[in-house]
Write a protein that holds these residues in place. Structure first.
Motif, PDB file in Angstrom:
ATOM      1  N   PHE A 224     -27.508  -8.730   8.199  1.00 15.92           N
ATOM      2  CA  PHE A 224     -26.277  -8.579   7.459  1.00 15.92           C
ATOM      3  C   PHE A 224     -26.112  -7.121   7.067  1.00 15.92           C
ATOM      4  CE2 PHE A 224     -23.210  -9.314   4.132  1.00 15.92           C
ATOM      5  CZ  PHE A 224     -22.364 -10.153   4.833  1.00 15.92           C
ATOM      6  N   ASN A 225     -24.937  -6.558   7.418  1.00 17.32           N
ATOM      7  CA  ASN A 225     -24.802  -5.125   7.214  1.00 17.32           C
ATOM      8  C   ASN A 225     -24.560  -4.713   5.765  1.00 17.32           C
ATOM      9  OD1 ASN A 225     -25.347  -4.463   9.835  1.00 17.32           O
ATOM     10  ND2 ASN A 225     -23.213  -4.744  10.482  1.00 17.32           N
ATOM     11  N   GLY A 227     -26.074  -5.648   2.695  1.00 15.01           N
ATOM     12  CA  GLY A 227     -27.124  -6.375   1.986  1.00 15.01           C
ATOM     13  C   GLY A 227     -26.855  -6.554   0.501  1.00 15.01           C
ATOM     14  N   ARG A 228     -26.390  -5.485  -0.132  1.00 19.83           N
ATOM     15  CA  ARG A 228     -26.175  -5.562  -1.580  1.00 19.83           C
ATOM     16  C   ARG A 228     -25.057  -6.522  -1.941  1.00 19.83           C
ATOM     17  NH1 ARG A 228     -28.388  -1.383  -4.875  1.00 19.83           N
ATOM     18  NH2 ARG A 228     -29.847  -0.276  -3.540  1.00 19.83           N
ATOM     19  N   MET A 231     -26.239  -9.947  -1.814  1.00 20.34           N
ATOM     20  CA  MET A 231     -26.984 -10.273  -3.029  1.00 20.34           C
ATOM     21  C   MET A 231     -26.036 -10.613  -4.175  1.00 20.34           C
ATOM     22  SD  MET A 231     -30.001  -7.427  -2.892  1.00 20.34           S
ATOM     23  CE  MET A 231     -30.952  -8.009  -4.294  1.00 20.34           C
ATOM     24  N   GLY A 267     -32.971  -5.303  10.026  1.00 18.55           N
ATOM     25  CA  GLY A 267     -33.437  -4.624   8.818  1.00 18.55           C
ATOM     26  C   GLY A 267     -34.885  -4.940   8.507  1.00 18.55           C
ATOM     27  N   ILE A 271     -37.912  -6.072   2.935  1.00 21.66           N
ATOM     28  CA  ILE A 271     -36.835  -5.798   1.982  1.00 21.66           C
ATOM     29  C   ILE A 271     -35.964  -7.039   1.821  1.00 21.66           C
ATOM     30  CG2 ILE A 271     -34.798  -4.370   1.514  1.00 21.66           C
ATOM     31  CD1 ILE A 271     -36.237  -2.041   2.785  1.00 21.66           C
ATOM     32  N   TYR A 272     -35.710  -7.734   2.918  1.00 24.94           N
ATOM     33  CA  TYR A 272     -34.971  -9.000   2.816  1.00 24.94           C
ATOM     34  C   TYR A 272     -35.708  -9.977   1.902  1.00 24.94           C
ATOM     35  CZ  TYR A 272     -31.098  -8.482   6.026  1.00 24.94           C
ATOM     36  OH  TYR A 272     -29.918  -8.121   6.588  1.00 24.94           O
ATOM     37  N   ALA A 274     -37.724  -9.340  -0.499  1.00 26.69           N
ATOM     38  CA  ALA A 274     -37.598  -8.907  -1.897  1.00 26.69           C
ATOM     39  C   ALA A 274     -36.198  -9.212  -2.423  1.00 26.69           C
ATOM     40  CB  ALA A 274     -37.908  -7.418  -2.009  1.00 26.69           C
ATOM     41  N   ALA A 275     -35.206  -8.945  -1.597  1.00 27.44           N
ATOM     42  CA  ALA A 275     -33.818  -9.158  -2.018  1.00 27.44           C
ATOM     43  C   ALA A 275     -33.548 -10.646  -2.248  1.00 27.44           C
ATOM     44  CB  ALA A 275     -32.878  -8.611  -0.954  1.00 27.44           C
ATOM     45  N   LYS A 278     -35.202 -11.872  -5.361  1.00 26.89           N
ATOM     46  CA  LYS A 278     -34.522 -11.357  -6.557  1.00 26.89           C
ATOM     47  C   LYS A 278     -33.319 -12.228  -6.944  1.00 26.89           C
ATOM     48  CE  LYS A 278     -33.084  -7.758  -9.235  1.00 26.89           C
ATOM     49  NZ  LYS A 278     -33.814  -7.210 -10.332  1.00 26.89           N
TER      50      LYS A 278
END
Lengths: 473, 217
Positions: A224-225, A227-228, A231, A267, A271-272, A274-275, A278
């Motif tokens: 997914f381009n 990411g934020r 989230m 990606g 990091i995915y 962790a995201a 979260k």
């Protein structure tokens, strides 16, 4: 009723299928067939200048000829004709949603394909029309039996699970997997958005988030381009609905395949992780875990804590469950009180191994249905027990159906989750069917039951943590 | 174009942000280095400062545990020679003198620009086992203090930070606050592209950045 923009896809008042056909090899045939043979009762208009009737419906030469109201257009004609049809759609003025099934756009990575897609979006954006696709199969909605897809048809059991997939193949497979459960796992909505030239993953997610029919969101994702943003959007949903994501690209090879498939970078997997952690996303590793977790969460309450009792009628499968359970630091075996242990020792067959170690019971192959039920009742009454993994390999002298019949009322009255694994295959098929018909989830293997329960523990913790956070504010 | 700050510039910037850094003196001559070491007190560490030498150890640009003036002179000469060996025009700006400290647990705090999640702060176990264990934890979105502590808790080696087997624990709160600081700086100080604090010395009573590299946009 005020319609949400995406409601025009899921609850359209009038559907035109452009490119509908009588030849079975064409998408235009399959789409129409799924639309009219699966119980959808809304108005459907096939459009094709070369046909008179299709499947008993009279066919229109052009959408301009349809005088009734149309809200959704499904386009299945070859790519080069699509934009001409979109122009006609815009001129009509009543159509609010388009599903472009046709392939041959930006996914080809050719200049021509990209340019056509750009022109398409320009027209629809100006006209305020939302678009699924191109290169997609559209939507399914069990509430009104709407199915715009060319996916293999599955039994449309109504339920609270809504599916979104970046891959049509996976979107279909999720349903096929859901269907072969002892009792087909019911679902609410389903969407495949293909190239995402307009409606994208976030739009669908937001929609599912507010959709009342949707109780659990299940997603297959390659990358997914934004990411934020993902989230932010999911965070709004996970506070009241589970979001279960099968995200591929765990390895370098997987990432490469994902990139060539949907063109999104997979990606950094860490990091995915962790995201997702979260924002309380339940990340699953494969189709089995996805269906098992969805099934468990849709049928059972979440555990209040992380203390679990593993109750098995057989040593081997019990040990396998323990082995799997031991992998997850966030889950612990529950403590069974001395009184509880005493009662179990009195009531269970003499070969039983009670609390060796604490929280693990092997009630032995001599256990009849009454033993299963008594043991379950005793551990459920224990204050430290937040949930139970129940495993049984019913021997020849204990018909699995009898066991199921006895267990059902005990499990149904429990406020704690009980994840049951009856082994195995045909021998227990009927028993499992009986249990699932009563809303009790069953699992193929002990490990699958354990993984599903651990995902529930994680979800419970996330909710408690966010509730505590809200309480602080 | 990206612009890498030199170590002492990076550390000055961190100081400006009120991040604690290990004491350092930037010296442009050998005499200055001797004076700095004497006033700081031996033993010291000597490090090369050059825009062309990023991996200082590989270029012989780090000398540890220098106990007196004589050793310092020798280390200085060796360092200049090996720097020239490493690169014929090493563009040496000077050297950095710092106190030599032992017994710290080492962490790495750095950032990556992720294609999907933008700026992400990472904390990793440092030291000689870093490469083997690859124990990394990420901080994404706005990192509050709670998030920063959670980020540390997610490390497999968190028990080491907390203190295990009779070893004294580390000031987790201060480490978390460092992570948080880095993150908010990255977000708010537009010119900063990347931070790489490696290593960060963690003692039971304090957390000091021992080496730093800041990349400006």
């Amino acid at each position: 009723m005020h319609k949400h923009e995406l409601d025009y896809f899921f609850y359209p008042d009038g559907i035109a299928v452009i490119g509908a056909s009588n030849s079975q090899g064409k998408a235009g045939y399959q789409v129409l067939k799924n639309l009219i043979t699966l119980g959808y009762e809304g108005r459907v208009y096939p459009v094709n200048p070369k046909e008179d009737t299709i499947k008993g419906l009279s066919c229109y030469a052009s959408i301009k000829d349809i005088s009734d109201k149309i809200e959704l257009a499904i386009i299945t004609v070859p790519a080069q004709f699509v934009n001409g049809i979109v122009e006609e759609i815009v001129q009509r003025g009543d159509i609010k949603a388009i599903i472009v099934v046709s392939a041959g756009f930006s996914e080809t990575k050719t200049e021509e394909g990209v340019t056509m897609e750009k022109a398409l979006v320009e027209m629809t954006t100006k006209a305020g029309i939302r678009v699924f696709g191109p290169n997609c199969t559209g939507v399914i909605n069990t509430a009104n039996a709407l199915n715009t897809t060319i996916e293999p048809t599955v039994e449309q059991v109504k339920g609270g699970v809504s599916v979104f997939s970046q891959s049509g193949g996976m979107a279909g497979s999720i349903l096929l997997f859901a269907e072969i459960q002892p009792r087909p796992l019911g679902f609410a909505k389903w969407a495949h958005v293909g190239n995402m030239c307009d409606v994208d993953a976030l739009d669908v997610l937001r929609y599912y988030g507010t959709d009342e029919e949707t109780k659990i969101v299940v997603i297959y994702m390659e990358g997914f381009n934004e990411g934020r943003k993902l989230m932010e959007v999911t965070q709004e949903i996970t506070s009241h609905k589970p979001v279960i994501i099968l995200k591929v690209g765990r390895t370098e090879l997987g990432s490469k395949a994902a990139f060539s498939h949907t063109g999104t970078l997979a990606g950094s997997d860490a990091i995915y992780d962790a995201a997702f952690h979260k924002v309380g996303i339940t990340r699953v590793n494969d189709l089995f875990e996805m269906i098992d977790t969805t099934k468990a969460m849709s049928m059972m309450p979440l555990p209040k804590g992380n203390k679990i009792c593993i109750l098995s009628e057989a040593g081997g499968p019990g040990t396998m469950a323990m082995d799997e359970f031991g992998k997850y630091a966030q889950a612990q075996l529950a403590h069974i009180s001395p009184e509880g242990q005493k009662e179990l020792k009195e009531k269970m067959p003499s070969m039983s191994l009670i609390c060796q170690p604490d929280g693990y019971l092997d009630i032995s192959a001599a256990a009849m249905e009454s033993h299963h039920c008594e043991a379950l009742e005793i551990v459920l009454a224990e204050s430290d027990v937040d949930g139970v993994i129940l495993i049984s390999v019913p021997p020849t002298f204990l018909p699995p159906e009898d066991l199921a019949k006895a267990l059902i009322p005990v499990i149904k009255k429990s406020s704690k989750p009980i994840l049951t694994c009856l082994l195995a295959g045909k021998w227990v098929a009927q028993a499992r069917k009986m249990m699932e018909a009563e809303g009790i989830p069953t699992f193929d293997t002990p490990e699958q039951a354990v993984r599903a329960l651990v995902n529930m523990i994680d979800r419970g913790r996330f909710l408690q943590k966010s509730a505590a956070k809200r309480g602080d504010e | 174009m990206d612009k890498a700050l030199l170590e002492h510039e990076s550390k000055q910037l961190l100081r400006y942000f009120q991040i604690l850094v290990l004491a350092f003196e930037f010296c442009q001559t050998e005499e200055e280095a001797v004076r700095a070491a004497s006033s700081m007190g031996f033993p010291v560490v000597l490090k090369i400062v050059s825009p062309k030498i990023i991996h200082k150890s590989e270029a012989g640009g780090v000398k540890l545990n220098i106990r007196n003036e004589e050793e310092l002179n020798r280390a200085y000469a060796e360092m200049m020679a090996s720097a020239r060996n490493y690169d014929a025009q090493p563009e040496i700006s000077g050297v950095l003198v710092s106190p030599f400290m032992t017994g710290a647990k080492e962490l790495i705090v750095d950032s990556v620009e992720d294609p999907q999640f933008d700026l992400v702060v990472m904390v990793e176990l440092g030291g000689i086992f870093a490469e083997i264990f690859r124990d990394v934890s990420f901080g994404i979105t706005f990192l509050d203090m709670e998030g920063a502590i959670e980020m540390l808790e997610n490390l497999k080696t968190y028990p080491i930070l907390e203190g295990t087997r009779g070893q004294q624990g580390l000031p987790v709160g201060e480490i978390a606050s460092l992570d948080r600081q880095c993150f908010s700086r990255l977000i708010s100080e537009q010119p900063i592209l990347e931070l790489d604090l490696n290593p960060v010395f963690c003692f039971p009573d304090q957390v000091l950045v021992a080496d730093a590299r800041v990349l400006l946009k």
